[in-house]
Design an enzyme around this catalytic site. Structure first.
Site, PDB file in Angstrom:
ATOM      1  N   CYS A 178       0.855  -1.198   0.000  1.00  0.00           N
ATOM      2  CA  CYS A 178       0.000   0.000   0.000  1.00  0.00           C
ATOM      3  C   CYS A 178       0.887   1.243   0.000  1.00  0.00           C
ATOM      4  O   CYS A 178       1.976   1.236   0.568  1.00  0.00           O
ATOM      5  CB  CYS A 178      -0.894  -0.023   1.237  1.00  0.00           C
ATOM      6  SG  CYS A 178      -1.886   1.465   1.490  1.00  0.00           S
TER       7      CYS A 178
ATOM      8  N   SER B  97       0.627   3.791   1.703  1.00  0.00           N
ATOM      9  CA  SER B  97       0.871   4.317   3.058  1.00  0.00           C
ATOM     10  C   SER B  97       2.223   3.839   3.579  1.00  0.00           C
ATOM     11  O   SER B  97       2.930   4.595   4.244  1.00  0.00           O
ATOM     12  CB  SER B  97      -0.243   3.894   4.001  1.00  0.00           C
ATOM     13  OG  SER B  97      -1.476   4.414   3.553  1.00  0.00           O
TER      14      SER B  97
ATOM     15  N   HIS C 141       4.940   6.008   2.141  1.00  0.00           N
ATOM     16  CA  HIS C 141       5.121   7.332   2.762  1.00  0.00           C
ATOM     17  C   HIS C 141       6.169   7.267   3.881  1.00  0.00           C
ATOM     18  O   HIS C 141       6.872   8.242   4.133  1.00  0.00           O
ATOM     19  CB  HIS C 141       3.814   7.840   3.360  1.00  0.00           C
ATOM     20  CG  HIS C 141       2.756   8.168   2.339  1.00  0.00           C
ATOM     21  ND1 HIS C 141       3.017   8.842   1.174  1.00  0.00           N
ATOM     22  CD2 HIS C 141       1.426   7.925   2.318  1.00  0.00           C
ATOM     23  CE1 HIS C 141       1.891   8.995   0.493  1.00  0.00           C
ATOM     24  NE2 HIS C 141       0.913   8.438   1.159  1.00  0.00           N
TER      25      HIS C 141
ATOM     26  N   HIS D   3       0.797  -3.332   6.535  1.00  0.00           N
ATOM     27  CA  HIS D   3      -0.414  -3.189   7.357  1.00  0.00           C
ATOM     28  C   HIS D   3      -1.650  -3.714   6.642  1.00  0.00           C
ATOM     29  O   HIS D   3      -2.766  -3.452   7.060  1.00  0.00           O
ATOM     30  CB  HIS D   3      -0.602  -1.710   7.711  1.00  0.00           C
ATOM     31  CG  HIS D   3      -0.831  -0.872   6.491  1.00  0.00           C
ATOM     32  ND1 HIS D   3       0.196  -0.441   5.681  1.00  0.00           N
ATOM     33  CD2 HIS D   3      -1.976  -0.439   5.914  1.00  0.00           C
ATOM     34  CE1 HIS D   3      -0.320   0.241   4.674  1.00  0.00           C
ATOM     35  NE2 HIS D   3      -1.622   0.245   4.783  1.00  0.00           N
TER      36      HIS D   3
ATOM     37  N   CYS E 179      -6.645  -3.370   3.979  1.00  0.00           N
ATOM     38  CA  CYS E 179      -6.536  -1.910   3.880  1.00  0.00           C
ATOM     39  C   CYS E 179      -7.213  -1.369   2.630  1.00  0.00           C
ATOM     40  O   CYS E 179      -8.259  -0.752   2.708  1.00  0.00           O
ATOM     41  CB  CYS E 179      -5.087  -1.414   3.939  1.00  0.00           C
ATOM     42  SG  CYS E 179      -5.031   0.394   3.743  1.00  0.00           S
TER      43      CYS E 179
HETATM   44  N1  LIG Z   1      -7.325   7.167   4.667  1.00  0.00           N
HETATM   45  C1  LIG Z   1      -6.887   5.941   4.851  1.00  0.00           C
HETATM   46  O1  LIG Z   1      -7.276   5.258   5.806  1.00  0.00           O
HETATM   47  C2  LIG Z   1      -5.920   5.364   3.866  1.00  0.00           C
HETATM   48  C3  LIG Z   1      -5.773   3.978   3.747  1.00  0.00           C
HETATM   49  C4  LIG Z   1      -4.932   3.481   2.753  1.00  0.00           C
HETATM   50  C5  LIG Z   1      -4.229   4.330   1.928  1.00  0.00           C
HETATM   51  N2  LIG Z   1      -4.347   5.668   2.100  1.00  0.00           N
HETATM   52  C6  LIG Z   1      -3.652   6.622   1.231  1.00  0.00           C
HETATM   53  O2  LIG Z   1      -4.336   6.655  -0.018  1.00  0.00           O
HETATM   54  C7  LIG Z   1      -3.427   7.125  -1.020  1.00  0.00           C
HETATM   55  C8  LIG Z   1      -3.460   6.201  -2.224  1.00  0.00           C
HETATM   56  O3  LIG Z   1      -2.906   4.948  -1.893  1.00  0.00           O
HETATM   57  P1  LIG Z   1      -2.701   3.822  -3.012  1.00  0.00           P
HETATM   58  O4  LIG Z   1      -2.153   2.636  -2.310  1.00  0.00           O
HETATM   59  O5  LIG Z   1      -3.924   3.717  -3.840  1.00  0.00           O
HETATM   60  O6  LIG Z   1      -1.538   4.498  -3.902  1.00  0.00           O
HETATM   61  P2  LIG Z   1      -1.154   4.206  -5.436  1.00  0.00           P
HETATM   62  O7  LIG Z   1       0.231   4.640  -5.589  1.00  0.00           O
HETATM   63  O8  LIG Z   1      -1.526   2.806  -5.785  1.00  0.00           O
HETATM   64  O9  LIG Z   1      -2.144   5.168  -6.249  1.00  0.00           O
HETATM   65  C9  LIG Z   1      -2.001   6.562  -6.351  1.00  0.00           C
HETATM   66  C10 LIG Z   1      -2.544   6.974  -7.710  1.00  0.00           C
HETATM   67  O10 LIG Z   1      -2.530   8.388  -7.823  1.00  0.00           O
HETATM   68  C11 LIG Z   1      -2.138   8.744  -9.135  1.00  0.00           C
HETATM   69  N3  LIG Z   1      -1.612  10.119  -9.098  1.00  0.00           N
HETATM   70  C12 LIG Z   1      -0.435  10.564  -8.567  1.00  0.00           C
HETATM   71  N4  LIG Z   1      -0.342  11.906  -8.708  1.00  0.00           N
HETATM   72  C13 LIG Z   1      -1.459  12.311  -9.334  1.00  0.00           C
HETATM   73  C14 LIG Z   1      -1.977  13.578  -9.738  1.00  0.00           C
HETATM   74  N5  LIG Z   1      -1.292  14.710  -9.514  1.00  0.00           N
HETATM   75  N6  LIG Z   1      -3.192  13.639 -10.339  1.00  0.00           N
HETATM   76  C15 LIG Z   1      -3.914  12.505 -10.557  1.00  0.00           C
HETATM   77  N7  LIG Z   1      -3.480  11.274 -10.176  1.00  0.00           N
HETATM   78  C16 LIG Z   1      -2.283  11.179  -9.584  1.00  0.00           C
HETATM   79  C17 LIG Z   1      -1.115   7.695  -9.491  1.00  0.00           C
HETATM   80  O11 LIG Z   1      -0.928   7.587 -10.899  1.00  0.00           O
HETATM   81  C18 LIG Z   1      -1.743   6.448  -8.900  1.00  0.00           C
HETATM   82  O12 LIG Z   1      -2.594   5.793  -9.801  1.00  0.00           O
HETATM   83  C19 LIG Z   1      -2.045   7.193  -0.342  1.00  0.00           C
HETATM   84  O13 LIG Z   1      -1.790   8.516   0.093  1.00  0.00           O
HETATM   85  C20 LIG Z   1      -2.236   6.291   0.864  1.00  0.00           C
HETATM   86  O14 LIG Z   1      -1.340   6.561   1.899  1.00  0.00           O
HETATM   87  C21 LIG Z   1      -5.190   6.203   3.043  1.00  0.00           C
HETATM   88 ZN   LIG Z   2      -2.878   0.901   3.428  1.00  0.00          ZN
END
Ligand SMILES: NC(=O)c1ccc[n+]([C@@H]2O[C@H](COP(=O)([O-])OP(=O)(O)OC[C@H]3O[C@@H](n4cnc5c(N)ncnc54)[C@H](O)[C@@H]3O)[C@@H](O)[C@H]2O)c1
Ligand SMILES: [Zn+2]
Ligand SMILES: [Zn+2]
Length: 355
Positions: A38, A40, A43, A59, A157
């Site tokens: 993931c 996260s 980060h 996680h 997650c």
């Molecule tokens: N709130 C929560 O509880 C929770 C849980 C899990 C993940 N997250 C967060 O969610 C986010 C996404 O996680 P993920 O695993 O899907 O990541 P990921 O890397 O799989 O996906 C991110 C996507 O964003 C796109 N992207 C990047 N910059 C961009 C922009 N400027 N405009 C448009 N698209 C853009 C990428 O091409 C990619 O497809 C992360 O910040 C992660 O930490 C939050």
């Molecule tokens: Zn996650």
């Protein structure tokens, strides 16, 4: 046991021997079957979020219960479980008001791990990039045994967060219009959550053509390539003035502003992405006279014992796409490749599969 240890920000993780402290009262020992990769975790690897190192990340996992401590009644050895990155106590104000994802005490009872002879609290209460985990009894969700564990891991997650953001946090209404900015592992699940909720238009926004293709596969009705066009203007145009809901699933303050600007009067922007620690976001204060809402989302507002079995049943009934979510499987030794693939935008989700 083997675990992938992060020793310094920006460096590859190393698979090393670490030990778990003995199982204590109320805890469960789980053999890890699979752990998803993931953003996260990334980060913390990149240093956008601070972590006390050395540490074992991970996680998003599923596994099989190997042993239980005194007093555990919810699971027994042999049970299949999804790991929760927020254990719930059931007794605090958040838990009692139906918001166990915001539990104020759950993580305290997780087992500790010895790294370099020093007791280390597990990352997110579990540290899934290791062969075994010790978690509190309320840190697992029991699932049916015919559910494949590598796909169950994703529910821990990305799937719970994404689908939950649509269904639990936003409570997307049937017939409504939704925009999803960032269609990676989490955003694709926001899309399928919007599908399950009966949204009429689901507009996917990403910068990568392959991600937008995946978004269509997961149910997006329209796609917007933000590297080529103004995403806010395009979404406002496609929805005749603004979407009912817009989800930010990247972790970028500028995209949070975009999400807010994309929704119509009375609409709601939901922030799912984890923006860099301490960052701030700017939105139009005037727009609050339009009764716009800017809402946070943590873990898809999960109520684990309600939502996790439901997501498993939806998958088993062919109504939730998980097979399509797994782009690549890696052994633990391939963990750095798995993160590189996510960073390069190649995959929907990579999964570490343990022997
Ligand atoms: N709130 C929560 O509880 C929770 C849980 C899990 C993940 N997250 C967060 O969610 C986010 C996404 O996680 P993920 O695993 O899907 O990541 P990921 O890397 O799989 O996906 C991110 C996507 O964003 C796109 N992207 C990047 N910059 C961009 C922009 N400027 N405009 C448009 N698209 C853009 C990428 O091409 C990619 O497809 C992360 O910040 C992660 O930490 C939050
Ligand atoms: Zn996650
Ligand atoms: Zn609680």
């Amino acid at each position: 046991m083997k675990a992938a240890v992060l020793r310094a920000v920006g460096t590859p993780m190393q698979v090393e021997d670490v030990t778990l402290d003995p199982l204590a009262h109320g805890q469960v020992l789980v053999r890890t079957a699979a752990a998803g990769v993931c953003h996260s975790d990334l980060h913390f690897i990149d240093g956008a979020w601070p972590a006390r190192l050395p540490m074992v990340l991970g996680h998003e996992a599923a596994g099989v219960v190997e042993a239980v401590g005194d007093g555990v009644t919810y699971v027994e050895p042999g049970d299949h479980v999804v790991l929760l990155f927020v254990a719930f106590c059931g007794a605090c104000e958040s838990c009692q008001s139906g918001r166990p994802n915001l539990c104020q005490t759950g993580r305290l009872s997780a087992g500790t791990m010895q790294i370099d002879g020093k007791a280390t609290a597990p990352f997110a209460g579990l540290s899934a990039f290791s062969e075994q985990m010790i978690v509190p009894e309320n840190g697992v969700g029991k699932i049916r045994k015919d559910m494949p564990l590598d796909r169950a891991a994703l529910i821990g997650c990305g799937v719970m967060t994404g689908v939950g953001a649509a269904i639990n946090t936003a409570k997307v209404a049937a017939g409504s219009t939704c925009a999803v900015i960032g269609t990676g592992g989490v955003g694709l699940n926001v899309i399928q959550g919007c599908v399950l909720a009966g949204a009429e238009k689901i507009i996917a926004v990403d910068m990568r053509a392959n991600k937008l293709e995946m978004a269509r596969q997961f149910g997006a009705t329209h796609v917007v390539d933000a590297s080529r066009e103004d995403a806010v203007a395009r979404v406002r145009d496609l929805t005749g003035g603004g979407a009912d809901y817009a989800f930010e699933a990247i972790g970028l303050p500028a995209a949070i502003t975009q999400a807010f600007d994309m929704v119509k009067r009375g609409g709601e922007a939901i922030v799912v992405g984890m923006a860099p620690f301490g960052s701030e976001v700017t939105v139009s204060a005037t727009a609050f006279l339009d009764e716009k809402v800017l809402r946070g989302c943590f873990y898809g507002s999960t109520r684990p014992r309600v939502d996790m079995p439901r997501l498993v049943d939806l998958y088993m009934a062919g109504k939730l796409k998980l097979d399509e979510l797994v782009s690549a499987r890696h052994p633990l030794s391939g963990i750095n490749d798995a993160f590189a693939a996510m960073k390069n935008g190649e995959v929907a989700r990579g999964v570490i599969v343990f022997e």
